[in-house]
Every structure is written in structure tokens, then in C-alpha cells.
Design an enzyme around this catalytic site. Structure first.
Site, short mmCIF file in Angstrom:
data_model
loop_
_atom_site.label_atom_id
_atom_site.label_comp_id
_atom_site.label_asym_id
_atom_site.label_seq_id
_atom_site.Cartn_x
_atom_site.Cartn_y
_atom_site.Cartn_z
N GLU A 277 -7.08 3.57 21.63
CA GLU A 277 -7.91 2.67 22.45
C GLU A 277 -8.82 3.40 23.44
OE1 GLU A 277 -4.63 3.18 22.53
OE2 GLU A 277 -3.77 2.96 24.52
N HIS A 301 -5.67 -5.14 18.29
CA HIS A 301 -4.72 -4.40 19.12
C HIS A 301 -5.44 -3.43 20.06
CE1 HIS A 301 -0.85 -2.29 19.94
NE2 HIS A 301 -1.66 -1.25 20.09
N GLU A 302 -6.30 -2.61 19.49
CA GLU A 302 -6.98 -1.62 20.34
C GLU A 302 -7.89 -2.31 21.36
OE1 GLU A 302 -5.45 0.98 20.08
OE2 GLU A 302 -4.68 0.82 18.04
N HIS A 305 -6.06 -3.50 24.37
CA HIS A 305 -5.80 -2.44 25.35
C HIS A 305 -6.89 -2.38 26.43
CE1 HIS A 305 -2.18 -0.33 24.16
NE2 HIS A 305 -2.60 -0.09 22.93
N GLU A 324 2.02 -1.01 25.61
CA GLU A 324 2.09 -1.43 24.21
C GLU A 324 2.69 -2.82 24.01
OE1 GLU A 324 0.35 -0.02 22.09
OE2 GLU A 324 -0.02 1.96 22.97
N ASP A 379 5.90 11.51 23.25
CA ASP A 379 5.65 10.88 21.95
C ASP A 379 6.95 10.39 21.30
OD1 ASP A 379 2.97 11.27 22.30
OD2 ASP A 379 2.79 12.96 20.93
N TYR A 387 6.76 -1.52 21.66
CA TYR A 387 5.78 -2.44 21.08
C TYR A 387 6.39 -3.82 20.85
CZ TYR A 387 2.63 1.48 19.84
OH TYR A 387 1.78 2.54 19.87
N1 BES Z 1 -2.17 3.96 21.97
C1 BES Z 1 -1.63 3.77 20.67
C2 BES Z 1 -1.54 5.04 19.87
C3 BES Z 1 -0.67 6.12 20.48
C4 BES Z 1 0.54 5.81 21.08
C5 BES Z 1 -1.07 7.42 20.44
C6 BES Z 1 1.32 6.82 21.64
C7 BES Z 1 -0.30 8.42 20.98
C8 BES Z 1 0.91 8.12 21.60
C9 BES Z 1 -2.43 2.73 19.88
O1 BES Z 1 -2.90 1.67 20.66
C10 BES Z 1 -1.51 2.13 18.87
O2 BES Z 1 -0.57 1.51 19.26
N2 BES Z 1 -1.79 2.33 17.59
C11 BES Z 1 -1.00 1.81 16.50
C12 BES Z 1 -1.63 0.63 15.86
C13 BES Z 1 -1.23 -0.68 16.38
C14 BES Z 1 -1.87 -1.78 15.56
C15 BES Z 1 0.24 -0.90 16.50
C16 BES Z 1 -0.92 2.87 15.43
O3 BES Z 1 -1.63 3.87 15.54
O4 BES Z 1 -0.18 2.69 14.46
ZN ZN Z 2 -1.39 0.37 21.28
#
Ligand code: BES
Ligand code: ZN
Length: 600
Positions: A277, A301-302, A305, A324, A379, A387
Site C-alpha cells: 500500500e 485491500h491496498e 490502507h 491489517e 515479518d 488479518y
Molecule cells: N502491507 C501488506 C503487505 C506486507 C505485510 C508486506 C507485511 C510486508 C510485511 C499488504 O497490504 C497486504 O496485506 N498484502 C496482501 C494482500 C491482501 C489482499 C491480503 C498480500 O500481499 O498477500
Molecule cells: Zn494489507
């Protein structure tokens, strides 16, 4: 060169900052408020080099030094200045390197120091950066570079205070090779030529983003558009043609979109995530370009954010569920506005299945929303729990207080905390004071502390139930017995549910029948293909193996590739990984390296 914001909100009160175990920095003594980047991208040497000029505020009178985060950065020089005109050399030291956090960079300050200029270059191993050779791109002619700063990777390409509690504005000049275009999560310049990037709204470091490649732009509406390589950009614009409407739906629910433009950059397939995002410019995987808009929930989703996460930000990575969980809840509200309740409930039901699976595979401590990540890579906390468990809590609040009250509450919440980073404690206190206090009887039905500080799900947790999925469940038995079932009207979500609902162990006859009836090995929908390949690996369905190898050597999205390697036997996994590894982003490489080490 003009600089937009060098006095960085001088005189303005400095917001308090939460203690963050994932940063070496000392924002309570000296705080970075603005960044001015002057960088050059050198593909031959896989390095970004130049200067970062930090506008700082000395918070405590005896600050003496500013501490920044760094990882594998080569620091050539540090200088300090009271006025951004006359600089003098400053003493600096790089502390002991921690495998997770990198090394602190300590720079000595004078009492009048307002600017710190650092001359540096990044290392080819920088964890935020992926350097792609031309053959790894859609066009095949030009190299490509992109960053992924969340959670603590910004420090591998910029020396800064890499904590989500520290917000900065920034501006940047990025020198790139002739014929390539740089874009950032900032104001962009759609026309050819150099761009002075400006982000004049204070954001946390994990949202600083840059990509460089052969990029073209197509608008999808007055405020929205798509950036991608030329062979991809038309298809992407068609896939995301509902984006403007999405933005309007989100605004109707949660108040004005505050970031001016909302564009999406479609990256090459090695991008380790589905989406990121980055403000004004979401970075996205091309695996959502299914051709039928069926995977655009990722854009919702993005985009969500832009309220939960970018406007109101988790103060530390233990508060990640504030980003999230709220975002998943909002994502589904946006989907419901655009595509109806039936679709939103299917997504919620799929999410609930993911959550049930994740709860089985994580320790009690990791099932807690306010997770303890001390000594760990943040991470590690990015599981389905923040989520989906987070979203479920919000769903319970919505169902208990009713949409009218909860929507109004959320709108006000985003307004009140806009451009601030907040802790779980602050968010809960606000919830109790501004929603729960209005109706203690209703509030008593929500075990808030249990939701946030205990493992598992409270007994009263809502369970999303999809009628569409119930209809599929009632046919699965028939299908297993060899009967023909009507699938022609199924959406992607229904296919996913059907495939997930089949027995884990399927014999060769059933696998062949699935494939010959529905051509799953040839599916152009990566979400369905991924689910199918997982079934193929689990059931040793060899006709899908060539596709499996092709998929794993082109797609680096961690959510797809990790479960596939997990399911494979060590020989098969090693053989494919050896070929695929050079293709992956360092973040995916690190995850699969760890997995492989465990398979020996
Ligand atoms: N911000 C996250 C991606 C992220 C989280 C990067 C933690 C690094 C560390 C992004 O908004 C996200 O949640 N992406 C998901 C997709 C979403 C539809 C659930 C993904 O990448 O799968
Ligand atoms: Zn996210």
C-alpha cells in the site's frame, strides 16, 4: 534545486513516539522529520548511491547524537548543518550488526544541527531491493528495480529512523539510465523526463517506495490510474477499471481520500507480495490480472490502507493488526458496495477458512493480536491472524452496535488519528471511550481483551457463512461419486471453495477427471492455478509438474510459492528451487531458504 519542505514543520509540537524493539533509533532524543534524497540508480553495480539529507529536530536538549537504522549500507560521509547551506564533517560510527535489525548508525550532532547529510551507497544484498535482468520483465528489453520497505527493509536502502512510529515527509531526485522511468509513492510525473518527487504528507518509513523500469501510464479515472510495463499496461487498466468507483465507495464510508491520487503499479511476477500500500502508488503483483476482475479484492485491500495503515498507522509491529485487521474489514465493505453482499461474504468465508488453518499451525503466543515480537523478525507476525482475526473482531463490533454506529465511529476514528501512529492501547482506549461507553450493555457482549490479548477465537466470534458456498458443499459429494455438476456460472471464489472442499487425498482417477473436465493445469487464473498445483503436489499428479515448475520459476509471490515448496518432497523442492531462486526477491529467498534448511 528547490526543496519543498526543508523546515519540516518547524515549531510544531513533536508527537510522542512509542518504544519500538525493531529500531535502533532514538526519536525521543533527536527525530528525523523530512528526507531529501538525491540518488542515482546504477544497474551494472546493483547499487543506489548518493545522498540523503535528513531534516532533524532535537527533542531533548542534550541529544548529542542521532541514531539511525542501517543494513548493509556503505556510509562514506556524514555532515551536519544548521541551515542546509554550510555543512561540516561530522563524526559517525556504525555499531554492531544484528542479524534481524541491521546496525545502528550514530552521528554526532552540534547543538544547532538541523540537517544531517549522509553520502552512501546500497549493497547488492540490500533486502528491500530486487534488481531484475531484462529477461525477468514483461518487455524483456530493460532492467527493472523495485523496493519493498515493509516491515524493516527501508534501512537497507536509506539511512533513517526505521520505525512506524516516526513519520517523515520527503522529496527525491532519482537519476536513472536513459530510457527508464522512475516512480515513487509520492507525486509522480506521467511525462517522460526527470521528476522531482514530493511526498508532503508525513508517512512512516515502511511506506517509502521506488521503482525503475520501462513504465507506461494509463488513467482509469480522474484520480486513478495504472503504471506498468508497456506490454501489460492496457490489460491492467481494463482489469482495474472499477478503481475510481472503489475510491468513491471507500470515501462514502470512511471520509475523504486524503492522498490526492490513487495509482497502482503492476510489477514483474517476482514481486514477493500480492500488494503493498505505498501511498499514492500501490505496488501489485501481476498475478491478479485474471482477465475478469475476479481478483481485484487486492486493490480494494491496498486502497483501504489509505485509511487504515497509511492515515492511522501501527506504532510498532506488535500493533500490526491495527493496520491489517481494519484493512481486511474495510476491503470487504468496499467489495460489498461494488459487487454485492454475496461476493463479500464469499471472500469473508475464504478468509475464515484461512484463519482456521493458521490457528492450527501457530503457537498460542502467535495467535494473539497484540503479538510479542521482541527478538524476532517482524515479518514473522505477518500471518493470517492479524488479518482475519482482526477483521472478525471488527465484524463482531459492527454486528453488535449496528452499521450506522460503527461506520460513524470508524469515520471519526480515521479523522481523529489521521497522520498519526498509534498503539493497540491507544486504539482500544479510544474504542472504549467513543463507542463502547455509548452503550455498555452492547459493549458487554464483546470480549475485547480476550480478542486482543488471548490466543484463539472467543466463543462468540462471528462465523461468516456464504450461501453460495453452502450450495457448492451440497454438490461436492455428488461430484466425488462421479456425477456431473453444473459449474458454468461459478466465480473464482466458488472454484476456490470447491477445490478446497475436496478431500485432501485424491486418487489419480479423481485428479485426472478434475483436470480433463475443468482444464485446471491450464488455468489462466493464478489463484485457482495455485490451489490446483498444491493439490497436484499433495497427490503426486505428474501431468501438472511441468506447469508447477514454470509457475515456480516465474512467480515469486510468497503466499503462493511457500506452501508449494512445503508440500513437495525434498528432492523435488530442491531441484526446482535451484532454478527458481535467482528469480525471487530477497524476502522470498529468505523464507524459502529457511524452509529448505528444515527439509534437509
Ligand atoms: N502491507 C501488506 C503487505 C506486507 C505485510 C508486506 C507485511 C510486508 C510485511 C499488504 O497490504 C497486504 O496485506 N498484502 C496482501 C494482500 C491482501 C489482499 C491480503 C498480500 O500481499 O498477500
Ligand atoms: Zn494489507
Amino acid at each position: 534545486m528547490t526543496s519543498c519542505n526543508n523546515s519540516a514543520r518547524e515549531g510544531e509540537a513533536i508527537p510522542p513516539v512509542a518504544r519500538d524493539v525493531h529500531s535502533w533509533s532514538n526519536p525521543a532524543q533527536a527525530r528525523v522529520r523530512h528526507l531529501n534524497l538525491n540518488l542515482e540508480v546504477v544497474f551494472e553495480q546493483q547499487t543506489i548511491r548518493g545522498t540523503a539529507t535528513l531534516t532533524i529536530q532535537q527533542v531533548s536538549k542534550d541529544a548529542k547524537q542521532i541514531v539511525l537504522d542501517s543494513r548493509a549500507l556503505q556510509i562514506d560521509q556524514a555532515e551536519i548543518s544548521p541551515d542546509d547551506m554550510t555543512y561540516r564533517e561530522a563524526r559517525f560510527s556504525i555499531g554492531k550488526k544484528d542479524p534481524i535489525l541491521g546496525a545502528p548508525l550514530k552521528i554526532e550532532l552540534a547543538p544547532d544541527t538541523k540537517f544531517v547529510r549522509i553520502r552512501y551507497s546500497t549493497d547488492p544484498t540490500a533486502t528491500a531491493l530486487q534488481w531484475l535482468r531484462p529477461e525477468q520483465t514483461a518487455g524483456g528489453m530493460h532492467p527493472f528495480l523495485y523496493t519493498q520497505s515493509q516491515a524493516i527493509h527501508a534501512r537497507s536502502w536509506i539511512p533513517l529512523q526505521d520505525s512506524p512510529g516516526v513519520r517523515v515527509t520527503y522529496e527525491a531526485n532519482i537519476k536513472v539510465p536513459e530510457g527508464l522511468k522512475a516512480v515513487m509513492g509520492a507525486t509522480n510525473c506521467p511525462d517522460a523526463g526527470d521528476c522531482h518527487f514530493v511526498m508532503d504528507q508525513a508517512i512512516p518509513s515502511y511506506l517509502i517506495a521506488l521503482a525503475v523500469g520501462d513504465l507506461a501510464f494509463r488513467p482509469t479515472g480522474p484520480r486513478t490510474g495504472v503504471w506498468a510495463e508497456p506490454p501489460v499496461v492496457e490489460g491492467a487498466a481494463a482489469e482495474f477499471s472499477d478503481m475510481e468507483e472503489m475510491l468513491e465507495a471507500a470515501e462514502k464510508l470512511y471520509g475523504p481520500y486524503r492522498w490526492s491520487r490513487y495509482d497502482v503499479l503492476v510489477l514483474p511476477p517476482s514481486f514477493p507480495f500480492g500488494g503493498m500500500e505505498n501511498p499514492r502508488l500501490t505496488f501489485a503483483t501481476p498475478t491478479i490480472l485474471a482477465g475478469d476482475k475476479s481478483l481485484v479484492s487486492l486493490v480494494a485491500h491496498e486502497m483501504a490502507h489509505s485509511w487504515s495503515g497509511n492515515l492511522v498507522t501501527n506504532a510498532t509491529w506488535s500493533d500490526f493488526w491495527l493496520n491489517e485487521g481494519y484493512t481486511v474489514y474495510i476491503e470487504r465493505r468496499i467489495l460489498e458496495e461494488l459487487y454485492g453482499r454475496r461476493r463479500a461474504e464469499m471472500e469473508a468465508a475464504l478468509g475464515y477458512q484461512d484463519l482456521e488453518d493458521e490457528l492450527k499451525s501457530h503457537s498460542a503466543a502467535d495467535q494473539i493480536l497484540h503479538i510479542d515480537l521482541a527478538g524476532r523478525d517482524p515479518d514473522d507476525g505477518a500471518t493470517q491472524i492479524p488479518y482475519e482475526k482482526g477483521a472478525l473482531l471488527l465484524r463482531q463490533i459492527e454486528e453488535t452496535f449496528g452499521r450506522q454506529m460503527f461506520d460513524a465511529y470508524l469515520k471519526d476514528y480515521f479523522d481523529h488519528f489521521a497522520f498519526r501512529s498509534i498503539t493497540t492501547a491507544e486504539s482500544l482506549a479510544w474504542l472504549r471511550a467513543h463507542l463502547f461507553a455509548q452503550n455498555p450493555k452492547l459493549a458487554a457482549k464483546i470480549p475485547l481483551d480476550e480478542w486482543v490479548f488471548q490466543p484463539g477465537l472467543p466463543a462468540t466470534a462471528p462465523k461468516p457463512a456464504s450461501e453460495a458456498f453452502a450450495a457448492i458443499d451440497s454438490q461436492t459429494g455428488d461430484w466425488m461419486k462421479g456425477k456431473k455438476i453444473e459449474t458454468s456460472a461459478w466465480s473464482t471464489q466458488e472454484w476456490l471453495h470447491f477445490l478446497r472442499g475436496l478431500p485432501q487425498k485424491l486418487d489419480a482417477a479423481h485428479m485426472h477427471r478434475l483436470d480433463s473436465l475443468y482444464h485446471l493445469t491450464d488455468s489462466r487464473n493464478d489463484e485457482i492455478l495455485d490451489q490446483w498445483l498444491l493439490m497436484a503436489v499433495r497427490n503426486r499428479y505428474a501431468p501438472a509438474y511441468p506447469k508447477l515448475e514454470e509457475f515456480l520459476t516465474t512467480v515469486g509471490r510468497r503466499k503462493y510459492v511457500k506452501p508449494l515448496y512445503e508440500a513437495m518432497n525434498p528432492q523435488q523442492a530442491m531441484a526446482i528451487y535451484e532454478k527458481a531462486r535467482p528469480m525471487y526477491h530477497p524476502i522470498t529467498q529468505a523464507s524459502i531458504d529457511a524452509l529448505m534448511a528444515g527439509k534437509h
